[in-house]
Structures are given as C-alpha cells and as structure tokens.
Design a protein around this motif. Structure first.
Motif, PDB file in Angstrom:
ATOM      1  N   TRP A 397       0.753  -1.278  -0.111  1.00  0.00           N
ATOM      2  CA  TRP A 397       0.179  -0.112  -0.104  1.00  0.00           C
ATOM      3  C   TRP A 397       0.969   1.315   0.073  1.00  0.00           C
ATOM      4  O   TRP A 397       1.770   1.511   1.034  1.00  0.00           O
ATOM      5  CB  TRP A 397      -0.958  -0.247   1.366  1.00  0.00           C
ATOM      6  CG  TRP A 397      -2.021   0.962   1.156  1.00  0.00           C
ATOM      7  CD1 TRP A 397      -1.895   2.151   1.990  1.00  0.00           C
ATOM      8  CD2 TRP A 397      -3.221   1.156   0.538  1.00  0.00           C
ATOM      9  NE1 TRP A 397      -3.100   2.780   1.927  1.00  0.00           N
ATOM     10  CE2 TRP A 397      -3.747   2.507   0.896  1.00  0.00           C
ATOM     11  CE3 TRP A 397      -3.675   0.244  -0.450  1.00  0.00           C
ATOM     12  CZ2 TRP A 397      -4.982   2.926   0.277  1.00  0.00           C
ATOM     13  CZ3 TRP A 397      -4.936   0.752  -1.042  1.00  0.00           C
ATOM     14  CH2 TRP A 397      -5.653   1.911  -0.611  1.00  0.00           C
ATOM     15  N   ILE A 401       6.383   0.614  -6.218  1.00  0.00           N
ATOM     16  CA  ILE A 401       6.458  -0.909  -6.431  1.00  0.00           C
ATOM     17  C   ILE A 401       7.374  -1.175  -7.897  1.00  0.00           C
ATOM     18  O   ILE A 401       7.154  -0.316  -8.803  1.00  0.00           O
ATOM     19  CB  ILE A 401       5.030  -1.720  -6.777  1.00  0.00           C
ATOM     20  CG1 ILE A 401       4.509  -1.569  -5.575  1.00  0.00           C
ATOM     21  CG2 ILE A 401       5.394  -3.213  -7.216  1.00  0.00           C
ATOM     22  CD1 ILE A 401       2.836  -1.663  -5.460  1.00  0.00           C
ATOM     23  N   TYR A 403       8.418  -3.837 -10.469  1.00  0.00           N
ATOM     24  CA  TYR A 403       8.323  -4.933 -11.019  1.00  0.00           C
ATOM     25  C   TYR A 403       9.463  -5.726 -11.688  1.00  0.00           C
ATOM     26  O   TYR A 403       9.567  -6.030 -12.801  1.00  0.00           O
ATOM     27  CB  TYR A 403       7.081  -4.756 -12.138  1.00  0.00           C
ATOM     28  CG  TYR A 403       5.907  -4.451 -11.444  1.00  0.00           C
ATOM     29  CD1 TYR A 403       5.045  -5.552 -10.599  1.00  0.00           C
ATOM     30  CD2 TYR A 403       5.159  -3.397 -11.455  1.00  0.00           C
ATOM     31  CE1 TYR A 403       3.862  -5.037 -10.392  1.00  0.00           C
ATOM     32  CE2 TYR A 403       4.213  -2.777 -10.939  1.00  0.00           C
ATOM     33  CZ  TYR A 403       3.470  -3.782 -10.278  1.00  0.00           C
ATOM     34  OH  TYR A 403       2.154  -3.562  -9.608  1.00  0.00           O
TER      35      TYR A 403
ATOM     36  N   VAL B  69      -7.572  -4.415  -3.196  1.00  0.00           N
ATOM     37  CA  VAL B  69      -6.623  -3.850  -2.592  1.00  0.00           C
ATOM     38  C   VAL B  69      -5.187  -4.042  -3.030  1.00  0.00           C
ATOM     39  O   VAL B  69      -4.656  -3.014  -3.449  1.00  0.00           O
ATOM     40  CB  VAL B  69      -6.531  -4.195  -0.937  1.00  0.00           C
ATOM     41  CG1 VAL B  69      -5.601  -3.401  -0.308  1.00  0.00           C
ATOM     42  CG2 VAL B  69      -7.976  -3.924  -0.211  1.00  0.00           C
ATOM     43  N   TYR B  72      -5.290  -2.856  -6.902  1.00  0.00           N
ATOM     44  CA  TYR B  72      -5.322  -1.306  -6.896  1.00  0.00           C
ATOM     45  C   TYR B  72      -3.914  -0.756  -6.564  1.00  0.00           C
ATOM     46  O   TYR B  72      -3.382   0.177  -7.307  1.00  0.00           O
ATOM     47  CB  TYR B  72      -6.520  -0.785  -5.696  1.00  0.00           C
ATOM     48  CG  TYR B  72      -6.405   0.596  -5.763  1.00  0.00           C
ATOM     49  CD1 TYR B  72      -7.272   1.462  -6.499  1.00  0.00           C
ATOM     50  CD2 TYR B  72      -5.466   1.439  -4.827  1.00  0.00           C
ATOM     51  CE1 TYR B  72      -7.368   2.811  -6.348  1.00  0.00           C
ATOM     52  CE2 TYR B  72      -5.554   2.930  -4.642  1.00  0.00           C
ATOM     53  CZ  TYR B  72      -6.356   3.593  -5.497  1.00  0.00           C
ATOM     54  OH  TYR B  72      -6.726   4.838  -5.559  1.00  0.00           O
ATOM     55  N   THR B  73      -3.428  -1.153  -5.557  1.00  0.00           N
ATOM     56  CA  THR B  73      -2.175  -0.860  -5.226  1.00  0.00           C
ATOM     57  C   THR B  73      -0.865  -1.176  -6.281  1.00  0.00           C
ATOM     58  O   THR B  73      -0.109  -0.415  -6.532  1.00  0.00           O
ATOM     59  CB  THR B  73      -1.599  -1.085  -3.708  1.00  0.00           C
ATOM     60  OG1 THR B  73      -0.501  -0.269  -3.214  1.00  0.00           O
ATOM     61  CG2 THR B  73      -1.424  -2.469  -3.515  1.00  0.00           C
ATOM     62  N   VAL B  75      -1.489  -1.323  -9.359  1.00  0.00           N
ATOM     63  CA  VAL B  75      -1.504  -0.414 -10.418  1.00  0.00           C
ATOM     64  C   VAL B  75      -0.954   1.021 -10.158  1.00  0.00           C
ATOM     65  O   VAL B  75      -0.228   1.636 -11.005  1.00  0.00           O
ATOM     66  CB  VAL B  75      -3.023  -0.499 -10.999  1.00  0.00           C
ATOM     67  CG1 VAL B  75      -3.085   0.468 -12.091  1.00  0.00           C
ATOM     68  CG2 VAL B  75      -3.289  -1.970 -11.666  1.00  0.00           C
TER      69      VAL B  75
END
Lengths: 611, 248
Positions: A397, A401, A403, B69, B72-73, B75
């Motif tokens: 969250w 990120i 990949y 969740v 969403y995160t 993306v």
C-alpha cells in the motif's frame, strides 16, 4: 573422487551389513537371503559407509582415533562435488540437487497428464500409473520440504544474520551428503517396480507393496535424517551466531521463516521416520503395528504420518511466506508493514500446526468425537495465516513498486496461496470434506499451496538471490516470460481441477468416467503449457550462470546484509563482523542504517551500486 | 503527513472501498449463478451442498478484498522510474485491529456454521430403517442386507426415503465407500467396522447419472480406479420385490 569413495564406502557398508544380517538370520534358522529384510538392515550400514567415504572419515572422524585430520584442499568447481563445509557451497549443492529432482518429478507429471488426456488406459497401465503417481508425489514432497530451506536457508541465512558460516559446518555438509542416498533409494525404487501407495504410503497397503515400497520407506527415512540434522544446525546458528546488535526483532523476516520452519522440522520429522520405520518393521521383522488380524491398528499409521505431514505443509510454505514478505518490502521500497504481526503469524502457525493433523482423516473412521475439535483448530489456523497477507498488503500500500522478476514471483505466491488458503477453509469443513476428500478438489488445493505457494516462492528466491550466489545477472526479459508462462500455465492446469473434484473425480486413478473427459483434456493441455515454461527457466538459468553479465554487489538496492558484500561473497562473508544498528526495513526513513560493516566494506558497496 | 496527503489517502480508501463493494456484489452474483454441484440425490447432499454454498458467500468478500486492495495498489503505486522510496508506514493500529477482529470473528463463525451446525444436522436422525453391511475387498464391493441376509455384488439397490445405515468393513487394505450423488464417504478399514448413514431422496441409477455409483476413494492398488459399482434408488415396493426375488 569423493563420490567414488562414497560409493565404495556405501557398497562396502551394504555388504558388511548384509553379511551380518544374513548370518544372524541363518543362526536363527531363517533363510539367509531375503531381499527386504537384508536390505532394510544393510541400508543403515550402507549409509554409514557412504558418509565415511564422502568425507566424514577424512575431514572429521580421523582425530577421534588419534589420527591426523586431513586438510581440505579442494578448490574451484570440484568443491561442489566434495565434502565442503562452506554454507555457500552447500546451499548451491542443495539447490542444484533439488532442482534436478524437481524437473524429474515434473516430467513424471507430464506423463501422467498424457495418460489422463483420454478415457481408458493409453500409454500406461494402471500399475505403471500408480507407480509414476507415487514417485511424482514423493519426489515433489521432498523438493518442497528441502529445496528452499536447504538452498537458501544455508546460503542466505548465515549472511543475513552477519555470521561467517553455520554453527556446525561439518554437520551441515553431512546433512547435504545424506541427500544422494535418498536419490539412490528413489532410483532403486523406480527400477524395482516402484510402489503403488502414493506418497502417503498408508498401511496396510504399504506393508504389502513390492520391494519398491521398501525403498520409498528408506528414502523418506533418510531424507528425514537429513532434515533433522539440517534443522538443528539452522536453529543453533540463528540462536547463537547473530551479529552484534542483531536482536530478534531486527531479524529479516526470511530468517524468521527459516528459523520457525526448522523448529517444525526438528520437532516433527522424527514422526515420519517413525511411521516409515514401523512399516519397514512390519514388512521385514514380523511386527504387527498395522496388521488388524493380529491386533494391529491401520489408523495408527495415519495418525503418526499426519502428525508429521501436516506440519510438513508449513515446512513447505513458511519459507515461501518469508521470501515473499522479504521481497515485497525491498521492491516496494517500504518498511515491512506490521513486522511483529507477521512474526506472530509465523509463530502462531507453528504453535497450531501440531493440533490440526486429523483434518486429513475426517472420513478415515477415526473417533467421531475428534471431528469437531479438528474442524475448529483447522479453521482457526487461518487467523495467523491471514497476518502474512495483512503484512504483505500493508507493505504494498502506497509503495513504490518495482516489477522485477522476483517481485512478480512473490506476487504470484500471494495470488496462488490466496486460492489455496481459501479452498483449505472449505476442506476443513467436515460436511464439505466428506464429499471432497480424496477428490481432485484436494489435488487442486494442495497444488495451489505447495506449487503455487511453495515452489513459486522457491523461484522468487532463485531469481532474487541468483546474482548473489553466482555473481551474474539473470536475463530480465526471459525471467518475466518465464513468470507469466508459468503463472498462466499453473492456473490453467489447477483451477479446472477444483471443478473436476466437485464433479466427482477422485484422485489417484488412472482412468475415469467419460463425463470427465473434456475437463481432463483441458487440464492436460494446461499441464503441458506449464511444463514447457521451465525450458525458458533452464535456458536462462544455465546461460546466465555461465555467461550472464557480472552482477554488482547490490543489484536490487536492498538493505539486508547479504547485499552489502561482494557477489559472490568471499569465504568468510564479512571482512569484519558487522554491527547491526536497526532492522533492515528502514526504506524512506532518513538516517536509518541497518548495519555498520566497517570502512573497507562500505566502500566496496558504493562501487557496487554504481556498477 | 500533510493535509494534501491525508486527503489523497482518504480518497484512495474511498475508491478502494467502492471497487471492493462492486467486486463483492459481482462475486456473489457469480457464485449464485454457477452450478457448483453435480447431481444430488440424498438428504446429506443438501446439507453438504448448503455448507459449500455458505462458505462461498463467506469467501467472496475475503477473496475480493485481497484482490482489490492488492490490485489497486499494484496499479497505482508502481514506481515510475523515480527510484524513490515509498512512505515509511510501519504500522496502522486501526487497520491491524480491524483485520484481527474481523478475521477472528469470521473464523469463529465458520467453525459454528456451517461447521458444527452441518455436522449436527448430519448426525440427526440416527435411527436406521434399513441396515446394509458393506464389504470391500480388492477390487469389488459386496452388500449384505442385514435383516434379510441377502448378499449381492454389483449394483447397490436402495429404497427411497428410508434411513439407511451402512456398516462398512474391509478384508484386505483400506478402501473408501463413496457415493458422489449422496455426498457420503467413509473409509473401509480392515479390522474395524465404520458406519455412515444416508437417506436417498431421488430415484435414479448409474445408467443415467454418473454420480450414482459406489466408488472406492482410497488408493487400494492396481484395480483402484475401476473399483466402482452402480447405485439404483427405487420405490419401497419395487425394492421389496427385488429383495424377495434376490432370496430374502
């Protein structure tokens, strides 16, 4: 040379043991040669001879007899074929051995799926199918139990805690060199007609199976020895060899997962040894543990077997949880969310894993009164398991990120285990389980957990630590191709299996009713697609190892200790023992430093980052 | 956290919450629309299938929560080549507390229903009208109707709407007595008599329903896959006539 010496020792041990047993048998008035009794007993002598031959005698035992210990001088690639005590060599020995076993067992699966493409017996008869299925299951269980812990527990854990090696390096080498005899026993089983009991080897079927069944018992028993010795070593290493300042709650989560896995191994593996031993004794020594005609109890086997084999599921999956959380934190560039809850989740699973085994036995005829408690305990174990997802989602969250290939595999673990975990909730419900027990729903469920979770975790670890272990980078594009190929192939294979189970296809059958033909053909196609994905992996793995671009010390920019030293690390890992100042997850926190490695090492890190 | 961040954060939560709601509704519709179960022909099948359906309902929001969740995160929060670190959020008491309370409550709920309630339903009505001794041996099934002493092999004949008790035994290795259409399964263990009960509620036979079969569900050797016989459910009168003809 080592292997030749070991083989000579093994054969000599077998002959000695066999001679001893045959004379005892002859003295007792029995026929001297009886393949099972003699082999079962002589196996222990053969194991001892093998271990002495591969190096225990030269590098370890000579001083016990007042002789001078031989100095270990092997260098270069030959070290990987020798009784080397460097945890990094042993880690790679484990990795390569169990990858080989994995691909072999995977080929067996391909043959099984080819047979199951159509109704009727096509390429295999029922007996061959049962043997192949049993070997596939057994070998894959061995891979799932030992590959990640053996390879990365050995290679990475000592470095992550700032140690120069394991606590007992010689014992470590011994635990690896117990693995080749496991492969020998499996091969012997294959060539002596196999066994038709599945990897679960339920008595009394297993007591009656051909001599191949005996080799299955011996293989599992021997792997168990290796696991126990290895687990003990890891536990002592983590307890006693952590660097200064590496407090328990500064440990990387992967270390926690391997530590807890090792506790499970140490406590529970003896029960599989016991289960195998009891079957061997029933087969060879005339005991009647599982023979009802003489007052034995077949269900006893299942209780002892699952008392290990359910915790073994956690032995297979906890390392994958550890890798996943580790990777998610480093590639979201965020601290691991709810670290203590994640550790608590691992500990909670460990604590509860010993009180859920009988959920494998809801339809077995065990006492009715056991159903409710085991239903309840099994559903409850989803609470600590959920903490892993709590930590992973919280870490993702608002992260940044990246990949990378390891990250993709870590996300794959989360997705696949989500399905594996939720379907586990269904199977723990006794009314539902009565119908679905022993169907393809169960087959799908445990492949989602063990392959989708455990083995995806293994590949995440391979892609993540490959640069550290080999000093070379793997090809990123091929890695991504492999991930998507494997991910799609995996889900295309095993998702329809849930439906097959619901439709009433039971497991471990070489043939099925015609209404199941279409779905089975689809599953086989998915299976072949999954199988071919590993060609990409193997190409990338082998080529990169030989000729990949040279890896910097810290290609991922991760903060744990293993990335702060050269790739591959020098023999003693650290020039000076590191001093740990904080946990390794201080991403986005100014001035947060995981460890002080001394001046020279910090310089080499900076060079590494630029390269 | 600045004012803007906080607004941004609330907005994210609102969006994720909405997507989750929609996804859950869609999942529940999908769950209801899919035919999950094969041919069902017994009282026990209703209990088992209901338990499965209820678990699907419980599972739907959990499944969608993780996917939404996470999705969403994945993306929104991907790094666009900045190389920057994410927000150093190590904990969030409200989120963790809610998670622990809800997952615990859900687990307890699942244990109670459909777990314990389903088991109790299965165990209700323990008085049999008819007792059949089932003997498993490699690789066939033999049935003895206890009252009349009639022993048969091949198709298992059962009367409709009668409480039937199966007393199951094995002469060699472990087998498992499974009738998919009835959702009953119990191992046949050498040296032990195991029991299971069923009330057939639908007429039918293996000729028109593949699920109407006694199938061995525990690996028992080379003939395992083929160790099955048909099951035929008939009216009581027809059953009586059949039993009499068979020697009762």
């Amino acid at each position: 040379m080592t292997i030749v010496r070991g083989a000579i020792g093994g054969v000599a041990g077998y002959i000695l043991g066999a001679a001893l047993l045959m004379s005892i048998r002859a003295a007792a008035g029995s026929r001297a040669w009886e393949v099972e009794s003699v082999t079962a007993g002589a196996w222990l002598f053969a194991l001892t001879g093998w271990l002495l031959g591969v190096g225990v005698w030269r590098y370890w035992a000579r001083p016990w007899f007042g002789k001078k210990e031989q100095v270990y001088t092997t260098t270069g690639w030959r070290r990987y074929f020798d009784f080397d005590t460097d945890h990094k060599v042993i880690g790679i020995q484990y990795l390569v051995s169990f990858l080989a076993l994995f691909f072999m067992a995977g080929l067996f699966a391909m043959v099984m799926r080819y047979e199951l493409m159509g109704v009727g017996e096509d390429v295999l008869d029922a007996d061959q199918y049962n043997s192949l299925m049993s070997l596939h299951g057994t070998m894959m269980v061995f891979v799932a139990v030992a590959a990640t812990v053996g390879a990365f527990g050995n290679y990475v854990v000592p470095i992550m805690i700032g140690a120069d090696d394991m606590a007992y390096p010689k014992l470590n080498a011994l635990s690896f060199w117990l693995v080749p005899p496991v492969l020998v026993a499996l091969t012997a089983s294959f060539f002596s007609g196999g066994y038709d009991t599945g990897w679960t080897g339920y008595a009394p079927l297993s007591v009656q199976s051909d001599v191949g069944g005996l080799f299955f018992n011996l293989a599992f028993f021997t792997l168990g020895l290796s696991s126990i010795v290895g687990a003990l070593n890891i536990i002592v290493t983590v307890v006693t060899m952590r660097a200064q300042g590496m407090t328990w709650f500064r440990l990387p989560i992967f270390v926690w997962s391997i530590f807890i896995t090792s506790i499970l191994s140490l406590i529970f593996t003896q029960f599989i040894g016991l289960a195998m031993l009891m079957v061997v004794l029933d087969r060879t020594a005339g005991t009647i543990f599982f023979d009802p005609a003489s007052g034995g109890e077949p269900l006893l086997y299942q209780h002892v077997f699952w008392f290990y084999s359910h915790p073994a599921v956690y032995i297979m999956i906890l390392p994958a949880f550890g890798i996943t959380l580790e990777i998610v934190s480093h590639f979201t560039r965020k601290p691991l969310f709810a670290y203590k809850w994640a550790v608590g989740g691992l500990l909670g699973i460990m604590g509860m894993s010993s009180v859920v085994w009988a959920h494998h036995m809801f339809t077995s005829g065990m006492a009715e009164a056991l159903r409710k408690p085991f239903l309840a305990s099994t559903e409850m174990i989803s609470i600590p398991t959920g903490f892993i997802f709590l930590s992973a989602l919280g870490t993702l969250w608002m992260g940044k990120i990246r990949y990378t290939v390891p990250m993709l595999f870590a996300l794959g673990v989360l997705f696949n285990f989500l399905i594996g975990g939720i379907t586990g909730v269904f199977l723990a419900d006794v009314p539902v389980d009565i119908q679905l027990q022993d169907t393809y729903f169960v087959v799908a469920h445990f492949h989602y957990v063990i392959l989708g979770g455990g083995i995806f975790g293994l590949f995440a670890a391979i892609y993540y630590w490959f640069p550290k272990m080999t000093g070379r980078m793997m090809n990123d594009r091929l890695g991504k191709l492999h991930f998507w190929w494997m991910m799609i192939g995996f889900n295309a294979t095993f998702l329809p299996m849930f439906s097959l189970g619901l439709q009433g296809m039971n497991r471990r059958i070489a043939d099925y009713t015609p209404d199941l033909a279409d779905a089975n053909r689809a599953v086989s196609m998915g299976g072949f697609f999954l199988g071919t994905s590993f060609v990409v992996f193997l190409y990338n793995f082998l080529k990169s190892w030989a000729r990949g671009p040279v890896a910097p010390s810290n290609p991922w920019g991760a903060r744990t200790l293993e990335w702060q030293i050269p790739s591959p690390p020098p023999h003693e890992n650290f020039e000076v023992p590191p001093v740990v100042l904080a946990d390794p997850y201080g991403y986005g926190e100014p001035d947060s430093i995981h460890a002080d490695l001394g001046v020279t090492q910090s310089e080499s890190i900076e060079e590494g980052v630029e390269a | 956290m600045g004012e803007e961040d906080r607004n941004n954060s609330s907005k994210r939560l609102l969006v994720v919450g909405l997507i989750w709601l929609v996804a859950t509704v869609l999942a529940v519709i999908a769950v209801a629309a899919i035919q999950w179960h094969p041919f069902a022909a017994s009282r026990e099948a209703e209990i088992t299938d209901d338990a499965f359906d209820l678990l699907l309902l419980f599972a739907a929001p959990v499944f969608t929560f993780v996917l939404v969740v996470g999705g969403y995160t994945l993306v929104r929060d991907r790094d666009r080549g900045t190389g920057a670190d994410g927000a150093p959020i190590r904990t969030n008491r409200l989120f963790i507390g809610t998670w622990v309370v809800i997952t615990t409550a859900l687990s307890v709920l699942i244990v109670i229903t459909p777990g314990f309630t389903g088991l109790d339903e299965l165990r209700a009505e323990p008085e049999p009208d008819l007792i059949i001794d089932v003997r498993a041996e490699r690789w066939n099934w033999a049935y003895t109707y206890a009252e009349s002493g009639v022993e048969t092999q091949g198709t298992l004949m059962l009367p409709i709407d009668r409480r039937i008790l199966f007393r199951i035994s094995s002469t060699d290795v472990i087998h498992s007595f499974w009738i998919p259409a009835f959702r009953i399964k119990k191992d046949a263990v050498p040296g032990q008599i195991t029991t299971t009960m069923v009330t057939a509620e639908v007429l039918g036979s293996f000729d028109n329903q593949d699920e109407m079969r006694v199938q061995c569900a525990e690996l028992c050797g080379v003939g395992h896959a083929r160790m099955f016989t048909g099951v035929t459910v008939v009216e009581q009168a027809e059953f009586d006539a059949w039993l009499a003809a068979a020697g009762g």
